[in-house]
Design a protein around this motif. Structure first.
Motif, PDB file in Angstrom:
ATOM      1  N   ARG A 107     -46.884   9.722  -4.844  1.00  0.00           N
ATOM      2  CA  ARG A 107     -46.756   8.537  -5.682  1.00  0.00           C
ATOM      3  C   ARG A 107     -45.283   8.177  -5.912  1.00  0.00           C
ATOM      4  NH1 ARG A 107     -51.258   7.093  -8.403  1.00  0.00           N
ATOM      5  NH2 ARG A 107     -49.987   6.128 -10.038  1.00  0.00           N
ATOM      6  N   ASP A 108     -45.110   6.920  -6.347  1.00  0.00           N
ATOM      7  CA  ASP A 108     -43.815   6.448  -6.866  1.00  0.00           C
ATOM      8  C   ASP A 108     -42.710   6.489  -5.813  1.00  0.00           C
ATOM      9  OD1 ASP A 108     -45.041   6.118  -9.378  1.00  0.00           O
ATOM     10  OD2 ASP A 108     -44.672   8.217  -9.872  1.00  0.00           O
ATOM     11  N   TRP A 109     -42.961   5.820  -4.704  1.00  0.00           N
ATOM     12  CA  TRP A 109     -41.959   5.694  -3.654  1.00  0.00           C
ATOM     13  C   TRP A 109     -41.326   4.310  -3.710  1.00  0.00           C
ATOM     14  CZ3 TRP A 109     -40.559   9.448  -0.070  1.00  0.00           C
ATOM     15  CH2 TRP A 109     -41.351  10.602  -0.050  1.00  0.00           C
ATOM     16  N   GLN A 110     -40.034   4.260  -3.436  1.00  0.00           N
ATOM     17  CA  GLN A 110     -39.372   2.984  -3.193  1.00  0.00           C
ATOM     18  C   GLN A 110     -39.410   2.729  -1.691  1.00  0.00           C
ATOM     19  OE1 GLN A 110     -34.928   2.286  -3.204  1.00  0.00           O
ATOM     20  NE2 GLN A 110     -35.458   1.048  -5.001  1.00  0.00           N
ATOM     21  N   THR A 135     -37.728  -5.020  -0.593  1.00  0.00           N
ATOM     22  CA  THR A 135     -37.790  -3.726  -1.266  1.00  0.00           C
ATOM     23  C   THR A 135     -38.814  -3.797  -2.386  1.00  0.00           C
ATOM     24  OG1 THR A 135     -35.476  -3.220  -0.784  1.00  0.00           O
ATOM     25  CG2 THR A 135     -36.490  -1.996  -2.574  1.00  0.00           C
ATOM     26  N   GLY A 136     -39.551  -2.731  -2.551  1.00  0.00           N
ATOM     27  CA  GLY A 136     -40.531  -2.661  -3.618  1.00  0.00           C
ATOM     28  C   GLY A 136     -40.853  -1.230  -3.967  1.00  0.00           C
ATOM     29  N   ASN A 137     -41.519  -1.044  -5.096  1.00  0.00           N
ATOM     30  CA  ASN A 137     -41.950   0.276  -5.537  1.00  0.00           C
ATOM     31  C   ASN A 137     -43.453   0.405  -5.332  1.00  0.00           C
ATOM     32  OD1 ASN A 137     -39.373   1.207  -6.493  1.00  0.00           O
ATOM     33  ND2 ASN A 137     -39.624  -0.207  -8.229  1.00  0.00           N
ATOM     34  N   GLU A 138     -43.879   1.536  -4.795  1.00  0.00           N
ATOM     35  CA  GLU A 138     -45.298   1.779  -4.562  1.00  0.00           C
ATOM     36  C   GLU A 138     -45.749   2.954  -5.412  1.00  0.00           C
ATOM     37  OE1 GLU A 138     -46.589   2.170  -0.551  1.00  0.00           O
ATOM     38  OE2 GLU A 138     -46.073   0.099  -0.013  1.00  0.00           O
ATOM     39  N   ALA A 139     -46.543   2.661  -6.416  1.00  0.00           N
ATOM     40  CA  ALA A 139     -47.130   3.739  -7.200  1.00  0.00           C
ATOM     41  C   ALA A 139     -48.085   4.549  -6.332  1.00  0.00           C
ATOM     42  CB  ALA A 139     -47.861   3.164  -8.411  1.00  0.00           C
ATOM     43  N   GLU A 140     -48.791   3.863  -5.437  1.00  0.00           N
ATOM     44  CA  GLU A 140     -49.653   4.515  -4.457  1.00  0.00           C
ATOM     45  C   GLU A 140     -49.321   3.962  -3.079  1.00  0.00           C
ATOM     46  OE1 GLU A 140     -53.695   4.002  -5.523  1.00  0.00           O
ATOM     47  OE2 GLU A 140     -53.573   5.271  -7.314  1.00  0.00           O
ATOM     48  N   LEU A 141     -49.357   4.809  -2.076  1.00  0.00           N
ATOM     49  CA  LEU A 141     -49.016   4.400  -0.718  1.00  0.00           C
ATOM     50  C   LEU A 141     -50.031   3.385  -0.204  1.00  0.00           C
ATOM     51  CD1 LEU A 141     -48.134   7.934   0.704  1.00  0.00           C
ATOM     52  CD2 LEU A 141     -46.529   6.122   0.040  1.00  0.00           C
ATOM     53  N   SER A 142     -49.535   2.358   0.491  1.00  0.00           N
ATOM     54  CA  SER A 142     -50.432   1.307   0.973  1.00  0.00           C
ATOM     55  C   SER A 142     -50.068   0.902   2.394  1.00  0.00           C
ATOM     56  CB  SER A 142     -50.356   0.079   0.048  1.00  0.00           C
ATOM     57  OG  SER A 142     -49.059  -0.481   0.066  1.00  0.00           O
ATOM     58  N   ASP A 143     -51.033   0.289   3.044  1.00  0.00           N
ATOM     59  CA  ASP A 143     -50.887  -0.180   4.425  1.00  0.00           C
ATOM     60  C   ASP A 143     -50.066  -1.473   4.434  1.00  0.00           C
ATOM     61  OD1 ASP A 143     -51.249  -1.121   7.030  1.00  0.00           O
ATOM     62  OD2 ASP A 143     -53.361  -0.537   7.101  1.00  0.00           O
ATOM     63  N   TRP A 144     -49.084  -1.550   5.340  1.00  0.00           N
ATOM     64  CA  TRP A 144     -48.251  -2.750   5.410  1.00  0.00           C
ATOM     65  C   TRP A 144     -49.069  -4.018   5.646  1.00  0.00           C
ATOM     66  CZ3 TRP A 144     -43.830  -0.948   9.259  1.00  0.00           C
ATOM     67  CH2 TRP A 144     -43.203   0.188   8.735  1.00  0.00           C
ATOM     68  N   ILE A 145     -50.129  -3.916   6.424  1.00  0.00           N
ATOM     69  CA  ILE A 145     -50.842  -5.139   6.797  1.00  0.00           C
ATOM     70  C   ILE A 145     -51.737  -5.670   5.677  1.00  0.00           C
ATOM     71  CG2 ILE A 145     -50.761  -4.516   9.237  1.00  0.00           C
ATOM     72  CD1 ILE A 145     -53.742  -3.908   9.124  1.00  0.00           C
ATOM     73  N   THR A 146     -51.823  -4.944   4.558  1.00  0.00           N
ATOM     74  CA  THR A 146     -52.580  -5.471   3.420  1.00  0.00           C
ATOM     75  C   THR A 146     -51.764  -6.469   2.608  1.00  0.00           C
ATOM     76  OG1 THR A 146     -51.880  -3.640   1.998  1.00  0.00           O
ATOM     77  CG2 THR A 146     -53.924  -3.350   3.255  1.00  0.00           C
ATOM     78  N   ASP A 147     -50.454  -6.540   2.876  1.00  0.00           N
ATOM     79  CA  ASP A 147     -49.573  -7.465   2.170  1.00  0.00           C
ATOM     80  C   ASP A 147     -49.183  -8.589   3.131  1.00  0.00           C
ATOM     81  OD1 ASP A 147     -47.582  -8.841   0.857  1.00  0.00           O
ATOM     82  OD2 ASP A 147     -46.423  -7.051   0.322  1.00  0.00           O
TER      83      ASP A 147
END
Length: 933
Positions: free
Chosen positions: A737-740, A749-761
């Motif tokens: 959790r909590d990756w920049q 640049t963004g903060n990810e509380a949970e890891l996510s797939d690039w193609i969902t954004d």
């Protein structure tokens, strides 16, 4: 996409690796020199394993499209190859990708023009200066041929024309011949053009009156014709006929017109090797000298027997076909292979040849070339890669090169590092130890991203987003290539290829020995041998007659014909302790079509009782009675046996086992390695480190492999100084959790509380390139034991790993349609990994390694510190995501200018695919967490 920011990072990493290993390399070199050509000791080999010699690095096929090349880009690409840990290039001149565009500096240099040859000269001199090996394809496209090949020296074809004869006809019908054709012989037979009686043809001449008849009859014309096949994928100015590979003069013309200018461009530094691609002279089954050569070699006239050659179906006809096939093989051996090999030596180079396909080369034909090469990773079916590795094992060559990654995970840019490992490991267990990647497209900066690419290949240049990991991948390949050249090949089983049966099955248009083996040697037979715990080579009757048998077990697939001389050799070998097994039925006919009493006696003695098994399903038990297998698995499921592959190399003081999990499932089994040595060390191919393997009282070890993981065991009597590999998990720290996350190319640049797939954004749906994941974490103290950074997750995908759409469609003349290309026999990993697709890791500013295959795990102990720690994971995806946002390329103007020379494959599959870190990230203390933990 090629990202300039990541390229600097990549080159600096490559320089760091090269610098840190330089001392070990110097030590290994000094040890080898002091040994004065003596066989290296295991200690010396381990030093070289850490920093392998340059000649074990992989190479790339370097496609020059057009060729539209410029010296500045030639040099830049060579420098990049060097930084990527490639050891050399093969120059390959292929079709144009662009119409001449002077305003953008794009100009196709006609093949063999002064400007093109000057570019070759520059490339080879700069490549040599950088320490790269340089090979050259002795043509443009493939097979050999081009503008210097006249119709008279073009590939020949026996054309059979059947015309109905009316009952009242008293003369043969008039036949209109094409340019260069001639009638060899004519016959009249009973029946119709599509169904004539093979026993009835009577030879006639064109001027001889014919009697009338009451039954249907047909006139048969046998015509010496030409295939009219054009060189495939030719460069501008290289268009022309495929040459006649049976003709000494046709090959000599090509060497003079094409070979001489190309080699003059190399000046006083000839290429390491000249190259001939797979023989794809489709339908080439005739040459003007064949009747005379047949008479000299076989002792009778072929022309009166042409109806039997065409029809088959009787013992006499099959013998004609056999003799015809053997004659064709001898002609291509002498006039193509041997002539080119001799020419290469005269020009101070070597001949590297893919000696299979059409025309009729045999396994033994490979003895006429310096460097036999193979391709195709179908390890449980007949493969031309095993065809080549077997020849090199039989003929004493230490190195087998292979055209690797052809059609790997189509379309272009879809292939990943994991796909590469899945195929490379299969290549290694089949005996390949010099990988030549297919390939590296030359791509000028003016054309943008993703750049030029071959229609049928993966892309390994720096236009590929995950390219920064290439030095790590190539070091893996380099280490294994080096180690699997040590000692001697130790495959226990040889399969006797039924070459005489293949010849007996020849007919006009069907003249491939290697092609026939796909039916004569079944996948079930090879799978039975491999799953029983053995590895296998091919051999043939000619090799046995010349060199004998040097394996523990000889297996005969269902075979009808075998030379009696070969039976005698087998009989003597069995009396000396060898073991022979025939599957299905024993051979019953000598190569000359007879069955003499001595043949019957030998066959009965050799194949009565246990040596004859009914089918592949009963082969395993017979093999186990004959020899203890090299790899025994205790109570393993069939899926485990079918997924594990291995190869063994035998040294005077040790055995080397490379074991690969070729499946997408985790494997755990008790394994016994049948070595005469006792102490087992496990060498890590990624890091060069070693650990001691615990051996149970029964001699077994615990084999635990993640999907597509492989392991290297070195077994000796040396007392191991290594620590055992720990599997005991004590505790872990979750870092998921909590990756920049910073997308390097876009700056987002963004903060990810949970890891996510690039193609969902939507903002990163079409992003291809690098993203940097960073975060801090605290440790109260640095643990005393091992600590691993581990990314868990991933899942098996359904569906086959082989990519094949069947044979190419044939045109009206029985030749493949050059305007229709289907994906070939490639493969891909059927696994959805937690890292999409590769990553480079730094801990506290120091390089921690690369994550590009399961298990996604790095040893991190030495880089951690008490208190605050900082981790960065540089993640790279494929080019598909950005490519999918571009409009389809319009090839219409290019086709209008140069013709339809290639067809891009699977463009409908160019769409965004999952990207980024998609698993659970942990620091694991004290050991390694397995899939169930």
């Amino acid at each position: 996409m090629r990202i300039d920011g990541t390229r600097a990072f990549q080159i600096s990493r490559a320089n760091l690796v090269n610098g840190t290993l330089a001392i070990a390399a110097c030590c290994a070199t000094a040890l080898c020199c002091s040994a004065q050509q003596a066989r290296p000791t295991l200690t010396q080999i381990q030093l070289q394993f850490l920093s392998p010699p340059e000649n074990s690095k992989p190479m790339v096929r370097w496609w020059w499209f057009g060729p539209a090349v410029e010296k500045a880009e030639i040099l830049r690409e060579l420098q990049q190859m060097k930084a990527d840990n490639f050891g050399g290039v093969e120059l390959a001149f292929v079709y144009p990708e662009v119409i001449d565009d002077p305003t953008h500096g794009l100009k196709n240099l006609p093949f063999l023009s002064p400007a093109m040859l000057d570019a070759v000269s520059y490339a080879q001199s700069e490549g040599r200066r950088l320490g790269l090996r340089v090979d050259v394809t002795l043509c443009s496209g493939w097979p050999y041929g081009g503008p210097a090949t006249t119709l008279a020296e073009a590939a020949g074809r026996l054309r059979v024309i059947a015309l109905a004869l009316p009952p009242e006809a008293t003369s043969l019908p008039k036949l209109k011949l094409s340019e260069g054709e001639s009638i060899l012989s004519t016959f009249v037979a009973k029946g119709t053009p599509t169904n004539w009686d093979a026993s009835s043809p009577q030879g006639v001449t064109c001027g001889t009156p014919l009697p009338s008849a009451t039954q249907p009859r047909v006139a048969l014309f046998f015509v010496a014709s030409h295939t009219l096949q054009q060189v495939k994928r030719a460069a501008v100015g290289a268009e022309g006929y495929v040459l006649d590979p049976f003709s000494k003069q046709a090959v000599a013309t090509h060497l003079k017109a094409i070979g001489e200018p190309l080699l003059r461009a190399f000046g006083n530094t000839p290429p390491y090797a000249i190259f001939s691609d797979s023989l794809e002279a489709y339908g080439a089954d005739w040459t003007p000298s064949l009747p005379e050569e047949f008479r000299k070699r076989r002792g009778y006239d072929l022309l009166p027997h042409l109806p039997e050659l065409a029809s088959g179906g009787s013992p006499a006809a099959n013998q004609v076909r056999h003799d015809y096939g053997r004659t064709l093989t001898e002609l291509v051996d002498e006039n193509y292979l041997l002539q080119i090999n001799t020419w290469a030596h005269d020009h101070r180079t070597k001949f590297r040849s893919q000696t299979y396909g059409e025309p009729a080369v045999s396994l033994s034909s490979q003895r006429f070339v310096d460097l036999p090469e193979g391709e195709h990773p179908q390890w449980r079916a007949f493969s031309t890669l095993r065809w080549a590795t077997s020849a090199n094992h039989l003929f004493g060559n230490k190195v087998t090169s292979g055209e690797s990654f052809t059609w790997l995970h189509s379309p272009v840019f879809r292939a990943t590092p994991l796909d590469m490992k899945a195929e490379a490991d299969i290549d290694f267990i089949m005996g390949e130890n010099q990988l030549i990647y297919h390939g590296w497209p030359y791509s000028p900066p003016q054309v943008g991203e993703p750049g030029w690419s071959l229609y049928a290949a993966a892309v390994f240049n720096d236009h590929n987003p995950w390219h920064p990991v290439m030095p790590e991948i190539n070091l893996y390949v380099q280490r294994l290539s080096f180690l699997l050249r040590q000692g001697e090949p130790a495959n226990q089983v040889a399969v006797l290829l039924p070459t005489d049966d293949a010849w007996a099955g020849f007919s006009p248009g069907q003249v491939t020995v290697s092609g026939a083996m796909n039916q004569l040697v079944s996948p079930a037979l090879l799978s039975a041998i491999l799953s029983a715990g053995y590895n296998v080579d091919f051999t043939d009757a000619d090799t046995i007659n010349r060199l004998g048998i040097h394996h523990s077990v000889l297996v005969l697939p269902p075979s009808d014909r075998i030379p009696i001389e070969t039976l005698r050799k087998i009989d003597a070998w069995v009396k000396a302790g060898g073991h022979v097994i025939a599957v299905g039925h024993a051979p019953s006919i000598d190569a000359d079509g007879t069955t003499p009493q001595q043949f019957i006696k030998l066959s009965k003695r050799l194949f009565s009782g246990d040596p004859l098994v009914a089918d592949p399903a009963t082969l395993e038990a017979a093999l186990h009675r004959a020899a203890v297998p090299d790899l025994q698995l205790a109570n393993a499921a069939d899926s485990v046996k079918n997924g594990l592959g291995f190869i063994r190399r035998s040294l005077s003081d040790s055995d080397i086992y490379f074991v690969a999990n070729t499946s997408n499932q985790f494997v755990q089994a008790r394994a016994i390695l049948a070595s005469r040595f006792k102490n087992i060390a496990r060498w890590d191919v990624d890091t060069g480190s070693a650990s001691r393997e615990d051996v149970q009282a029964d001699g077994s070890i615990d084999l635990r492999l993640a999907p597509y993981e492989s392991v290297l065991y070195v077994i000796s009597d040396q007392t191991s100084q290594h620590q055992p590999k720990s599997h005991a998990l004590k505790e872990s720290l979750d870092l998921s959790r909590d990756w920049q996350v910073t997308f390097t190319a876009s700056g987002q640049t963004g903060n990810e509380a949970e890891l996510s797939d690039w193609i969902t954004d939507p903002a990163t749906l079409h992003y291809s390139g690098e993203a940097v994941y960073s975060r801090d974490f605290n440790l109260a103290s640095v643990p005393a034991g091992p600590v691993f950074l581990q990314i868990d997750g991933g899942s098996a995908l359904s569906g086959p790993s082989a990519d094949s759409h069947g044979p190419p469609p044939l045109g009206p003349e029985g030749l493949p349609n050059p305007k229709i290309t289907l994906p070939g026999p490639g493969m891909h990993a059927t696994y959805d990994p937690p890292v999409r697709e590769a990553a480079l890791v730094t801990l506290n500013g120091h390089d921690a390694g690369a994550l590009w295959h399961p298990p996604y795990r790095l040893e991190a102990s030495a880089l951690l510190r008490s208190g605050a720690n900082h981790i960065e994971i540089h993640v790279y995806n494929t080019a598909l995501n950005a490519w999918a946002a571009q409009p389809p390329h319009d090839y219409g103007p290019l086709i209008k200018r140069y013709g339809d020379r290639f067809q891009m494959q699977d463009l409908d599959q160019v769409r965004p695919i999952p990207s980024g870190l998609l698993g659970t990230i942990r620091l694991v203390f004290g050991g390694v967490a397995g899939p169930s933990e």
